[in-house]
Design an enzyme around this catalytic site. Structure first.
Site, PDB file in Angstrom:
ATOM      1  N   ARG A 227       0.837  -1.195   0.000  1.00  0.00           N
ATOM      2  CA  ARG A 227       0.000   0.000   0.000  1.00  0.00           C
ATOM      3  C   ARG A 227       0.878   1.255   0.000  1.00  0.00           C
ATOM      4  NH1 ARG A 227      -3.680  -1.331   5.165  1.00  0.00           N
ATOM      5  NH2 ARG A 227      -1.706  -2.338   5.763  1.00  0.00           N
TER       6      ARG A 227
ATOM      7  N   LYS B 158       1.584   2.144   7.465  1.00  0.00           N
ATOM      8  CA  LYS B 158       1.890   1.359   8.660  1.00  0.00           C
ATOM      9  C   LYS B 158       2.822   2.099   9.599  1.00  0.00           C
ATOM     10  CE  LYS B 158       0.671  -2.122   9.601  1.00  0.00           C
ATOM     11  NZ  LYS B 158      -0.535  -2.431  10.440  1.00  0.00           N
TER      12      LYS B 158
ATOM     13  N   TYR C 249      -1.207   4.671  10.706  1.00  0.00           N
ATOM     14  CA  TYR C 249      -1.616   3.685  11.703  1.00  0.00           C
ATOM     15  C   TYR C 249      -0.450   3.480  12.656  1.00  0.00           C
ATOM     16  CZ  TYR C 249      -5.697   2.304   8.898  1.00  0.00           C
ATOM     17  OH  TYR C 249      -6.879   2.297   8.212  1.00  0.00           O
TER      18      TYR C 249
ATOM     19  N   HIS D 267      -1.079   1.784  16.283  1.00  0.00           N
ATOM     20  CA  HIS D 267      -1.360   0.601  17.113  1.00  0.00           C
ATOM     21  C   HIS D 267      -0.357   0.486  18.252  1.00  0.00           C
ATOM     22  CE1 HIS D 267      -4.402  -0.699  14.269  1.00  0.00           C
ATOM     23  NE2 HIS D 267      -3.521  -0.645  13.281  1.00  0.00           N
TER      24      HIS D 267
ATOM     25  N   GLU E 192      -6.139   5.007  13.621  1.00  0.00           N
ATOM     26  CA  GLU E 192      -7.109   4.120  14.267  1.00  0.00           C
ATOM     27  C   GLU E 192      -7.817   4.726  15.469  1.00  0.00           C
ATOM     28  OE1 GLU E 192      -3.177   3.168  16.306  1.00  0.00           O
ATOM     29  OE2 GLU E 192      -3.842   3.615  14.273  1.00  0.00           O
TER      30      GLU E 192
ATOM     31  N   ASP F  86      -3.026  -6.836  15.198  1.00  0.00           N
ATOM     32  CA  ASP F  86      -2.236  -5.604  15.267  1.00  0.00           C
ATOM     33  C   ASP F  86      -2.506  -4.816  16.546  1.00  0.00           C
ATOM     34  OD1 ASP F  86      -4.755  -4.744  14.557  1.00  0.00           O
ATOM     35  OD2 ASP F  86      -4.173  -3.926  12.619  1.00  0.00           O
TER      36      ASP F  86
END
Length: 368
Positions: free
Chosen positions: A15, A73, A92, A94, A116, A268
């Site tokens: 991505r 990511k 993101y 996490h 997120e 994740d």
């Protein structure tokens, strides 16, 4: 503002955080966009398309040197060197499942805004939902594949055939991941049971899918009963920003059928299955007590073109606000402010702070 778009370096992460159309929207507002060479190739987007949209091609250091860096990511250890106090990172994160990254971000004093945890007043998570939709739809496909005997599974067809019953699919959680998993699993002909703690959500799912699924309250006893019967368990649990609770224990795994499959989409965030750990697309599964575990933490990376466009459709309006106004965008927008996880060496996300027993500062106070 100078906006950087680095190439993703996570294993098989194809991505990219910005499409040429997004670059054009940013440059039209007067921003400079630095795109690392080859960043979009995995999604079928060429360097020439980015240049035509107004981007300047650069290397990794150039992209990370921008004022605002937009990624897909979380930064990997080899990227920690780029984190710094005057950087606004939008991706993101996490963090509740990543202590090393949390420590690196706090040490660098980077401003970290996590997709997120951006949250609207109705409680929805607009930047998580598109990838949850993708992962939810992938989960039954992945499960069906690994139920094949040559993949270590029971040798079952998810939908069965006339005269032979279909597989039993158990989905833990009826949110965005869960409902998308239901759509595909039901479409493939599986027998589907969904467990959730929200009665209103179960009523909704029952109305939408009629008699094609079974809904159950997510108690420990019900989870244990259904996991023992399951051929495929899909973990679809989410507590925004927080580590996922272990609903499926090691003891439950030991009681599952030989060759059954677990696909934990919550991996994740630490996973809702006690025996799960993050894997990669290179080596997606491992076996514990005869149960195939699939723990790929970037499932949407398997379908990067779909995922890239779905993600940028949602992130671009927020990226434009951050590029236009910088930290003032966080001060003015409550949803964006909820996305703020680290600022000036302090945690500003309560769920992450609780995961590691660290102090937390209110985001509005920190920004003030």
């Amino acid at each position: 503002m100078i906006v950087g778009v680095p190439r993703e370096i996570k294993s098989w992460e194809n991505r990219v955080a910005m499409t040429p159309g997004g670059v054009e929207a940013l440059t039209r507002r007067g921003h400079t966009v630095l795109v690392e060479r080859g960043a979009g190739l995995g999604s079928g987007l060429t360097d020439e398309e980015y240049e035509a949209a107004g981007a300047t091609l650069t290397d990794a250091a150039g992209a990370w040197g921008a004022q605002l860096v937009i990624k897909v990511k979380e930064p990997l250890p080899e990227e920690y060197k780029y984190l710094r106090e005057d950087l606004l990172l939008f991706t993101y994160l996490h963090l509740a499942a990543a202590r090393d990254l949390t420590d690196a971000m706090l040490a660098s004093k980077v401003t970290g805004v996590a997709y997120e945890t951006v949250q609207l007043p109705d409680g929805s998570l607009p930047l998580l939902s598109p990838m949850s939709e993708v992962a939810g739809r992938l989960a039954p496909q992945v499960g069906a594949h690994h139920l094949e005997k040559r993949q270590g599974g029971r040798g079952m067809l998810l939908g069965g055939v006339p005269g032979v019953p279909p597989a039993e699919v158990v989905i833990l959680g009826g949110g965005v991941v869960g409902i998308n998993s239901i759509k595909i699993a039901v479409g493939l002909g599986a027998r589907v049971t969904v467990l959730d703690i929200n009665h209103a959500r179960m009523q909704y799912l029952d109305d939408v899918f009629g008699g094609r699924i079974v809904t159950m309250n997510s108690t420990e006893a019900n989870v244990r009963e259904m996991v023992m019967k399951a051929d495929l368990v899909i973990g679809a649990v989410l507590i925004p920003g927080a580590k996922a609770p272990h609903l499926v224990t090691r003891g439950m795994i030991a009681q599952m059928k030989e060759g059954s499959v677990v696909v934990d989409v919550a991996v994740d965030q630490g996973g809702c299955v006690e025996t799960i750990y993050a894997t990669t697309h290179d080596k997606p599964t491992y076996v514990i007590d005869g149960v195939v575990h699939y723990g790929v933490a970037n499932m949407p990376g398997a379908v990067p073109r779909t995922s890239t466009f779905a993600l940028v459709n949602q992130t671009l309006p927020y990226a434009l606000k951050l590029a236009d106004k910088g930290l003032d965008a966080l001060r003015e927008s409550a949803p964006l402010r909820l996305g703020l996880n680290t600022f000036g060496g302090t945690l500003t996300c309560q769920a992450v702070a609780e995961a590691f027993d660290l102090p937390c500062c209110d985001a509005a106070e920190a920004l003030a």
